[in-house]
Design an enzyme around this catalytic site. Structure first.
Site, PDB file in Angstrom:
ATOM      1  N   LYS A  56       0.831  -1.208   0.000  1.00  0.00           N
ATOM      2  CA  LYS A  56       0.000   0.000   0.000  1.00  0.00           C
ATOM      3  C   LYS A  56       0.863   1.256   0.000  1.00  0.00           C
ATOM      4  O   LYS A  56       0.562   2.229  -0.702  1.00  0.00           O
ATOM      5  CB  LYS A  56      -0.936  -0.028   1.213  1.00  0.00           C
ATOM      6  CG  LYS A  56      -1.969  -1.149   1.146  1.00  0.00           C
ATOM      7  CD  LYS A  56      -2.657  -1.405   2.482  1.00  0.00           C
ATOM      8  CE  LYS A  56      -3.565  -2.623   2.394  1.00  0.00           C
ATOM      9  NZ  LYS A  56      -4.164  -3.008   3.689  1.00  0.00           N
ATOM     10  N   GLN A 100      -5.183  -1.675   9.807  1.00  0.00           N
ATOM     11  CA  GLN A 100      -4.760  -2.951   9.231  1.00  0.00           C
ATOM     12  C   GLN A 100      -5.244  -4.097  10.121  1.00  0.00           C
ATOM     13  O   GLN A 100      -4.944  -4.140  11.310  1.00  0.00           O
ATOM     14  CB  GLN A 100      -3.236  -2.995   9.092  1.00  0.00           C
ATOM     15  CG  GLN A 100      -2.704  -4.245   8.412  1.00  0.00           C
ATOM     16  CD  GLN A 100      -3.091  -4.304   6.943  1.00  0.00           C
ATOM     17  OE1 GLN A 100      -3.066  -3.297   6.240  1.00  0.00           O
ATOM     18  NE2 GLN A 100      -3.451  -5.486   6.471  1.00  0.00           N
ATOM     19  N   ASP A 125     -11.544   2.033   3.806  1.00  0.00           N
ATOM     20  CA  ASP A 125     -11.749   0.580   3.749  1.00  0.00           C
ATOM     21  C   ASP A 125     -13.226   0.234   3.730  1.00  0.00           C
ATOM     22  O   ASP A 125     -13.594  -0.921   3.451  1.00  0.00           O
ATOM     23  CB  ASP A 125     -11.087  -0.094   4.959  1.00  0.00           C
ATOM     24  CG  ASP A 125      -9.840  -0.879   4.561  1.00  0.00           C
ATOM     25  OD1 ASP A 125      -9.641  -1.092   3.353  1.00  0.00           O
ATOM     26  OD2 ASP A 125      -9.073  -1.271   5.451  1.00  0.00           O
TER      27      ASP A 125
END
Length: 935
Positions: A56, A100, A125
């Site tokens: 990322k 994460q 997300d």
């Protein structure tokens, strides 16, 4: 039928990244200084998470997104994670924010609570319940979609086949892929069926699908023969199966039997190389989309601030009535509006907060805004409205001209509040609110200064007492005690040894002579300049005798109390540019001289660290607001005679960063331009390295008539008729003072805008004459203001003039070089600013010049302690007197603050109470808790 066309996620994601790269470049070109920001929060150190995060970060760097990886240890608690999330939620530089997963912590952490704590507008997300809810009801333009389903839709679009009307089947119902995929297809007008491991007729349902998305997490669960001919097959699975031909002994497969499925499908994604690469690309796309939404809502460098609308009344009500008619915004809302992060403020109730110095560190690379100082002509004892003008100007710039603007003002002393004048926070419709909070304890800074100052005073007298009553060895044993059989110098004692030229660090190694030097400051009581302080007007403490108790063994001396705001510690607070600088300045403060003529400092007394501890919170600026909702820093309040009379350097520096390049910071200098402004330039700007853009010089018809020869103006007594009737001749004569103060400002190379603060007794002709003469004297512009009666609306013309003036070159320069001899610096100020022909140093002042020069303080700036009621030393001399000799009675040193202050005439640093103090009118309504009569 021909084998299916392979939908390569690698190819499509590369196209997406290239498109995003161009979009980001266009953003940066259109909005210089702006960069989309992505924050990735990781808990623990899992190898797979590190791998995904690196992917990322790499993609973000390629596209031009500023990515920040925040890594918490696996010992992080849920509370610590939530605190970090709150900080990132409030950071305007972060547009996309992901946590994460999984969270690799030794402590129990509720994952759903963590993902829901992410601000929905930054949840790129798409995992929060709010974004999931918006997706489920079809608000696709107002939510973020989880990256895998979003990537699947992008791959489906690549086929060119319309989704509308197609039958879609989603195998899997996870929150991350299956459930949002169902909603996404549904709101793209497909007819959607969701299947899962418990679906009894899975093969039959799959066979009906024109579009099949499989996210079941089971290797090759969907067989090729189940698939409808010509279907689009999107395989989200990643599974490992045994394979002896591979070095690792296994290979990666999807949830669909790829070899047989591709013979029936029209399009199919491979595993690996299909959906996987799309996930990271979609994360980047969502981050760019979030940045675009931010730009649509907020202009970079432009605050999205809610202003309070004033309901103006005539006649103008009392200050307290106006203050209470306004409902202030919660101060944390103000902080958010101006770009402060949640962890950069400490709330003190609903209407005031302290701002951490970490904000300055975070914003260090931001350009400064325009710097404006408000000063005035030589005032009457009633004051001419500098504070009111400061607040009216910022309300005009902010609420009416929609500029980022900050006011930075001094904190008032409680002494005058309960003594002679009540509160001070501006006035009329130009105020800092709430007035009670502003004028009373605020956040306790003045109390901290009182405690710190009096600790020094106690240390001075106690040290003299102990040195008089103990031998060298007894003193040494107490100053460097044996603890568990070990004797050790403290850090501050090491500094004292180094100052004495002793390099030893073992207490046992000092000779008798060295011990004597170390333990004996040998303070000469006659030279003590450090006084005790109190934040109350009490004339009976102006001269006192201390040490009367028998326990002091006959050691007594004459001393005094000053008011707290006259303490050098207040000046230190105002001039410090950080905690470390403040600590150093506190340590340099000189309290007396030794009998050898050497300066004795607070560091010599061993009290520096303790002072820093007492002042560690006071160094943070206090955030409040105006009636119209613009932000205000209230910080520090040094005297304007024996000190420099300006609010803090730190408040100005933080404000200049927060307003941005096109914004304005408006600060006020105490007394008239000959005192407060001169010190602002020569002392404050010298130490802060800040350069002003505009001077606003406040004038009133009333004061100018006084300077023209009008009768005395006295507080508490009605104005004589000369001030109530038009008198252009008297006014024109008095404008000599205005002209001189304009010249004073221009000596420093800064454009001057004159603000004519209008009163109801002023005539149009009088106001027009002041404007005309101000321009003739060299003002950039002169404007009549009615902000007391109209708030920001009444200062719009002034604000526009300030804007124009700020765009002209400011050739700022200091009045003198600090390396000049002390007498020469005093003479330059006296002649060029006051109009004196020369100076005369009385014997005591001459002696001090020699002492301070010898002690190494001769290169400090000069802070003249002079009456504010005249340009000269005589308060009865009005207008612009010339040809007088300025007498210098004495000179004193504020070495920690960093200036010498010559005393011109006599003055008290402890005000007294009048016959009828203002506290007669002050009361507390115990039912409502409201303070009455303070103003």
């Amino acid at each position: 039928m021909a084998p299916a066309e392979v939908l390569s996620g690698k190819v499509v994601s590369a196209q997406v990244r290239e498109r995003l790269k161009k979009q980001v470049a266009e953003m940066k070109e259109k909005f210089p200084g702006f960069t989309p920001g992505l924050a990735i929060l990781q808990v623990g150190n899992r190898d797979d998470s590190n791998l995904y995060i690196n992917m990322k970060l790499k993609a973000a760097a390629e596209i031009g997104i500023s990515a920040n990886h925040i890594k918490l240890p696996n010992t992080a608690t849920e509370a610590e994670v939530l605190k970090c999330i709150a900080s990132l939620n409030g950071d305007p530089a972060v547009h996309g924010f992901i946590v994460q997963l999984p969270l690799d912590s030794d402590k129990p952490i509720n994952t759903e609570k963590i993902t829901n704590a992410v601000a929905p507008e930054k949840d790129v997300d798409g995992l929060s319940s709010i974004n999931a809810g918006k997706l489920s009801r079809g608000d696709l333009g107002d939510c973020f979609i989880p990256c895998t389903p979003k990537g699947c839709m992008e791959l489906i679009r690549q086929t060119g086949i319309q989704v509308t009307g197609k039958r879609a089947v989603v195998v899997g119902r996870s929150k991350i892929v299956g459930a949002p995929m169902h909603d996404l297809l549904l709101w793209n007008h497909a007819t959607v069926t969701t299947c899962h491991s418990k679906t009894p007729t899975l093969a039959e349902e799959v066979a009906k699908a024109d579009i099949l998305v499989v996210a079941a997490g089971k290797a090759e669960m969907v067989k090729g023969e189940w698939i409808k001919p010509g279907a689009i097959v999107i395989d989200c699975g990643i599974n490992h199966v045994p394979d002896s031909t591979k070095a690792s002994g296994k290979r990666v497969v999807g949830d669909v039997a790829y070899a047989t499925a591709k013979e029936k499908a029209s399009y199919i994604t491979p595993v690996p190389g299909g959906v996987g690469p799309m996930t990271v690309a979609m994360l980047m796309q969502s981050t760019v989309e979030s940045a675009q939404r931010f730009l649509e809502k907020f202009q970079p460098g432009k605050w999205n601030i809610q202003y309070n609308q004033l309901t103006l009344k005539m006649p103008v009500p009392s200050d307290i009535e106006i203050s209470r008619s306004c409902i202030p915004k919660p101060i944390d809302q103000v902080a958010k509006e101006i770009g402060l992060l949640p962890d950069e403020i400490e709330l003190y109730g609903q209407t005031k907060a302290k701002v951490h110095l970490s904000a300055l560190k975070r914003l260090k690379n931001q350009p400064d805004g325009k710097y404006v100082v408000v000063t005035g002509i030589t005032p009457t004892p009633l004051g001419e409205g500098k504070s009111t003008t400061t607040i009216g100007l910022v309300q005009a710039l902010g609420a009416h001209l929609h500029q980022n603007v900050f006011a930075c003002v001094r904190q008032p002393s409680q002494g005058p509040t309960f003594g002679i004048k009540g509160g001070a926070a501006g006035g009329g419709y130009s105020q800092v609110v709430p007035m009670e909070e502003f004028n009373l304890h605020l956040t306790g800074d003045i109390h901290a200064i009182t405690a710190a100052n009096n600790l020094v005073a106690a240390a001075v007298d106690t040290r003299i007492f102990h040195e008089l009553t103990q031998s060298d060895q007894a003193l040494y044993n107490r100053l460097v005690p044996s603890v568990n059989g070990v004797r050790k110098f403290s850090e501050i004692q090491i500094r004292r040894l180094q100052k004495l030229g002793i390099s030893k660090t073992d207490p046992a190694a000092l000779t008798k002579e060295e011990v004597n030097l170390f333990v004996r400051l040998d303070i000469d009581p006659a030279t003590i300049t450090w006084q005790r302080v109190l934040d109350t007007n009490d004339r009976f403490l102006r001269r006192i005798t201390i040490g009367q108790s028998p326990t002091e063994k006959g050691f007594s001396r004459m001393a005094q109390f000053d008011i707290t705001v006259s303490s050098e510690i207040m000046a230190v607070l105002a001039l410090s540019d950080g905690l470390d600088d403040m600590k150093k300045r506190l340590g340099r403060m000189v309290v007396a001289s030794s009998k050898r003529g050497e300066p004795v400092t607070t560091d010599d007394l061993g009290v520096t660290g303790a002072l820093a501890v007492l002042m560690k919170d006071a160094v943070k600026p206090n955030l409040m607001q105006t009636l119209e909702g613009t932000p205000v820093f209230v910080h520090a309040g040094p005297f304007a005679n024996i000190a420099h009379g300006n609010s803090s350097v730190l408040a100005d520096k933080i404000a200049l960063k927060l307003v941005g390049k096109e914004g304005f910071v408006v600060t006020e200098a105490g007394f008239g331009a000959d005192i407060g402004m001169e010190k602002f330039f020569n002392i404050k700007c010298r130490y802060s390295d800040l350069r002003p853009n505009v001077v606003v010089l406040v004038a009133t018809v009333r004061a100018l008539k006084m300077h023209g020869g009008g009768p005395a103006v006295t507080a508490g007594i009605p104005l004589p008729k000369e001030y109530m009737e038009e008198n252009l001749q008297l006014l024109a004569k008095g404008c000599s003072n205005l002209s001189k103060q304009i010249q004073n400002a221009r000596l420093f190379g800064v454009p001057v805008v004159v603000a004519v603060n209008a009163f109801k007794t002023d005539t149009k002709a009088e106001l027009a004459l002041v404007v005309q003469l101000a321009k003739e004297a060299g003002a950039f512009d002169a404007v009549v203001c009615t902000h007391w009666a109209e708030g920001g609306k009444g200062a719009v013309a002034l604000a526009q003039a300030v804007q124009r003036a700020s765009q002209t070159p400011s050739n700022f320069r200091f009045l003198y070089n600090v390396e000049l001899p002390v007498i020469d610096k005093i003479r330059i100020i006296a002649q060029q600013i006051y109009g004196a022909s020369d100076i005369e140093l009385l014997p005591e002042a001459q002696e001090k010049v020699a002492v301070y020069t010898k002690q190494g303080f001769g290169n400090l700036p000069i802070c003249m302690a002079k009456t504010h009621l005249s340009l000269s030393h005589d308060p009865e001399q009005k207008g612009a007197p010339t040809g007088f000799i300025l007498p210098i009675r004495d000179i004193r040193a504020s070495v920690g603050a960093g200036f010498l202050y010559p005393l011109v005439g006599t003055m008290s640093t402890m005000p007294g109470l009048p016959t009828r103090p203002s506290f007669y009118d002050i009361d507390l309504d115990t039912a409502s808790g409201e303070v009455n009569g303070l103003f």
